[in-house]
Motif scaffolding. Structure first.
Motif, short mmCIF file in Angstrom:
data_model
loop_
_atom_site.label_atom_id
_atom_site.label_comp_id
_atom_site.label_asym_id
_atom_site.label_seq_id
_atom_site.Cartn_x
_atom_site.Cartn_y
_atom_site.Cartn_z
N ALA A 247 -50.09 -98.12 49.10
CA ALA A 247 -49.78 -99.74 48.57
C ALA A 247 -48.46 -99.90 49.32
O ALA A 247 -48.48 -101.16 49.70
CB ALA A 247 -49.85 -99.50 47.09
N ASP B 121 -55.12 -113.14 41.32
CA ASP B 121 -55.77 -112.01 40.80
C ASP B 121 -54.69 -111.68 39.25
O ASP B 121 -55.31 -111.32 38.32
CB ASP B 121 -54.88 -110.62 41.48
CG ASP B 121 -56.08 -110.23 42.28
OD1 ASP B 121 -57.01 -110.95 42.62
OD2 ASP B 121 -55.84 -109.17 42.89
N ALA C 188 -55.49 -105.15 49.46
CA ALA C 188 -53.93 -105.74 49.68
C ALA C 188 -53.14 -106.38 48.82
O ALA C 188 -52.15 -106.24 48.47
CB ALA C 188 -53.81 -106.17 51.13
N VAL C 189 -53.87 -107.38 48.06
CA VAL C 189 -53.34 -108.21 47.24
C VAL C 189 -52.40 -107.43 46.04
O VAL C 189 -51.68 -107.62 45.59
CB VAL C 189 -54.31 -109.45 46.57
CG1 VAL C 189 -53.86 -109.99 45.48
CG2 VAL C 189 -54.49 -110.33 47.94
N SER C 190 -53.51 -106.81 45.28
CA SER C 190 -53.04 -105.89 44.26
C SER C 190 -52.02 -104.99 44.61
O SER C 190 -51.17 -104.74 43.90
CB SER C 190 -54.25 -105.02 43.70
OG SER C 190 -55.24 -105.90 43.06
N ASN C 191 -52.14 -104.57 45.98
CA ASN C 191 -51.05 -103.70 46.29
C ASN C 191 -49.72 -104.18 46.36
O ASN C 191 -48.68 -103.74 45.99
CB ASN C 191 -51.46 -103.01 47.56
CG ASN C 191 -52.45 -101.98 47.76
OD1 ASN C 191 -52.79 -101.35 46.64
ND2 ASN C 191 -53.15 -101.41 48.76
N LEU D 290 -50.74 -113.81 50.81
CA LEU D 290 -51.12 -112.85 50.05
C LEU D 290 -50.45 -113.22 48.76
O LEU D 290 -50.91 -112.90 47.54
CB LEU D 290 -50.24 -111.50 50.59
CG LEU D 290 -51.09 -111.02 51.52
CD1 LEU D 290 -50.44 -109.87 52.32
CD2 LEU D 290 -52.43 -110.03 50.69
N MET E 148 -52.15 -113.02 45.02
CA MET E 148 -51.65 -112.60 43.70
C MET E 148 -51.73 -113.36 42.64
O MET E 148 -51.88 -113.27 41.42
CB MET E 148 -50.22 -112.00 43.94
CG MET E 148 -49.87 -110.94 44.85
SD MET E 148 -48.49 -110.03 44.84
CE MET E 148 -47.17 -111.62 44.66
N ALA F 136 -48.06 -101.50 52.52
CA ALA F 136 -48.47 -102.91 52.58
C ALA F 136 -47.38 -104.09 52.73
O ALA F 136 -47.73 -105.21 52.95
CB ALA F 136 -49.38 -103.11 51.49
N SER G 51 -54.54 -103.27 57.30
CA SER G 51 -55.91 -103.84 56.72
C SER G 51 -55.72 -103.85 55.29
O SER G 51 -55.13 -103.22 54.64
CB SER G 51 -56.91 -102.81 57.40
OG SER G 51 -57.03 -101.71 56.58
N GLU G 52 -57.15 -104.51 54.80
CA GLU G 52 -57.15 -104.70 53.21
C GLU G 52 -57.19 -103.14 52.54
O GLU G 52 -56.60 -103.14 51.49
CB GLU G 52 -58.45 -105.41 52.83
CG GLU G 52 -58.05 -106.97 52.93
CD GLU G 52 -58.66 -107.97 51.87
OE1 GLU G 52 -59.29 -107.34 51.09
OE2 GLU G 52 -58.29 -109.03 51.90
#
Lengths: 320, 189
Positions: free
Chosen positions: B120, B138, A207-210, B131, B135, B123, B112-113
């Motif tokens: 994508a 990441d 989800a984060v990368s999405n 979230l 990011m 989401a 969900s993840e």
């Protein structure tokens, strides 16, 4: 004989009941599936103001990576940011009753009932927040959630406060009328485009990368500007908002003429932001017709020489 | 025997009484409908105003995100009259209709993840601070860029006279700034 006939009818009835049950179950399942799909679609289509705000932050982050914002570090930059935010906040408040109906805004864009309702219900989580991009390029970007980024180039193109208000009102309308999200729903529902930037910033999955890739994709699309229909609609809403705020509605025409002159003088690159806007002469004509047909009047009090001077003095003090 | 002597007047009366009670309850429900605030307390729209006239209204209280408010049976253009509890006190005033919604905010990821809807972009609903922090972790590029937004929001708040980091900032002075801006520019009718 009579018993046989009864048995026959009873058997037929049972067979019919069985067929009806099967068909009924199948139909029922289909109905359930459809309702579930609709609910799911609504689930993913409906964004709460806080979600739009966080999406707007992500998109703004990518915009600010390309065009760094001015540093608010001295009295002059403080004055500029405060001035722009006061103006945008006032216009947003004063234009509360300006229509958001696609039909009444010139019927340029198409919104179905649900989409129109979303526009009517759109609220900004933290209000409008205006920042300045430190570039002489003419650029302006409104993101979901109320962020509005204006470049020095776009601001300095204006020659009066009323013209700057026209730019602010036009850009604000892209946010208020949900243009970015509308484009996103149509174009990116099925996939998020891979780009060098999105791959560089987010290589993982989950989800984060999405979310990250979505922000990058959205911002890259924003650099190309909105579609022509949305630009016409924003000219329309912006002109109404200017009038409702006491500014001269003709300032919208004036600023479009400045854009026209800028395009001619700078031989605008097809990849440039302004190149994706509709023909400027068409936009000027449409706004002029709108002012005439709606009978928008200049607010006499705000157009007195001393009033115009008061506004232009503070505009000059901030930006000239 | 005449028909009206046979007519079940008592039953009709009972039915009417029941209907009247139902109607009265329904009307009370409409008047006292509960709605939830969908904007942040740092939005100027979260300020409850004494009237719908922007230039003449006074702040009577401030709302916070997801706070329940009671709808009163009055509207004026884009505004509705509400009753809400602010700092332990009950206040009545006007807010924009669009800042209220029927259901409380979910404020949590709705997929969900792995991406329950399998792509994508779906989401997007559920985008929240958690979230965003993911990011940042990441992507160093995103972390740097988001830091710029944080700085901008804090400095902008300071310039406009409120603390953007406070949980419940007072936004009434910001609305006053907008009024002053309009007055100084002689934009008011």
């Amino acid at each position: 004989m009579k018993t046989n006939t009864l048995n026959l009818w009873f058997t037929r009835f049972l067979a019919l009941a069985a067929v009806c049950t099967l068909v009924g179950c199948s139909l029922f399942n289909k109905v359930v599936e459809s309702i579930s799909a609709i609910e799911k679609a609504q689930l993913v289509d409906k964004y709460e103001p806080s979600e739009q705000y966080y999406l707007g932050r992500g998109v703004s982050a990518v915009i600010l990576d390309r065009y760094p914002p001015i540093e608010i570090k001295n009295a002059q930059t403080e004055r500029q940011v405060a001035y722009l935010n006061d103006m945008a906040g006032y216009i947003e408040r004063a234009s509360q009753s300006v229509t958001r109906s696609a039909l009444r805004l010139g019927d340029h864009t198409e919104r179905d009932h649900d989409q129109q309702q979303q526009v009517y219900d759109l609220a900004l989580y933290k209000g409008v927040q205006v920042g300045i991009l430190d570039t002489e390029d003419v650029a302006a970007h409104g993101t979901p959630g109320g962020f509005l980024w204006l470049s020095y180039g776009a601001i300095k193109m204006c020659e009066s406060e009323d013209e700057l208000a026209a730019v602010v009102a036009h850009e604000m309308s892209h946010i208020i009328l949900d243009h970015g999200m509308a484009n996103y729903r149509i174009a990116y529902k099925s996939e998020v485009r891979n780009s060098t930037l999105s791959d560089t910033w987010f290589s993982g999955s989950g989800a984060v990368s999405n979310f990250g890739r979505l922000c990058v994709t959205y911002a890259e699309d924003a650099f190309n500007g909105y579609n022509p229909e949305q630009e016409f609609e924003s000219d329309n809403w912006g002109t109404r908002a200017l009038t409702a705020s006491g500014y001269d509605p003709n300032a919208m025409v004036a600023v479009l003429k400045r854009v026209e002159a800028y395009e001619k003088a700078h031989d605008v690159d097809p990849k440039d932001y302004l190149a994706h806007h509709p023909p400027i002469t068409e936009r000027i004509k449409t706004v002029q017709e709108l002012i005439k047909s709606e009978g928008f009047k200049v607010n006499p009090a705000s157009q007195k020489p001393e009033a115009v001077k008061a506004r232009n003095d503070r505009f000059t003090a901030a930006f000239k | 025997m005449q028909w009206w002597k046979k007519f079940p007047w008592q039953r009709l009366l009972a039915l009417l009484v029941v209907l009247a009670v139902v109607l009265a309850v329904a009307m009370t429900q409409v008047r006292g409908d509960k709605m939830y605030v969908k904007v942040d307390s740092s939005s100027p729209d979260a300020v409850v105003q004494s009237s719908t006239d922007f230039f003449d209204s006074k702040p009577v209280g401030k709302l916070v995100s997801n706070q329940p408010v009671e709808m009163l049976d009055e509207t004026d253009g884009e505004f509705v009259k509400i009753r809400a509890t602010v700092d332990g006190k009950e206040v009545e005033g006007w807010v924009k209709k669009i800042i209220l919604q029927k259901k409380p905010l979910e404020n949590k990821p709705r997929v969900s993840e792995s991406g329950a809807v399998e792509n994508a972009s779906f989401a997007a609903p559920g985008f929240n601070e958690e979230l965003e922090n993911g990011m940042r972790a990441d992507s160093p590029e995103m972390a740097t860029a988001l830091k710029r937004i944080d700085d901008f929001e804090v400095k902008r708040g300071k310039l406009l006279g409120f603390d953007a980091k406070a949980e419940e900032p007072d936004m009434a002075p910001v609305l006053q700034r907008y009024r002053d801006f309009a007055a100084a520019g002689q934009l008011k009718d």
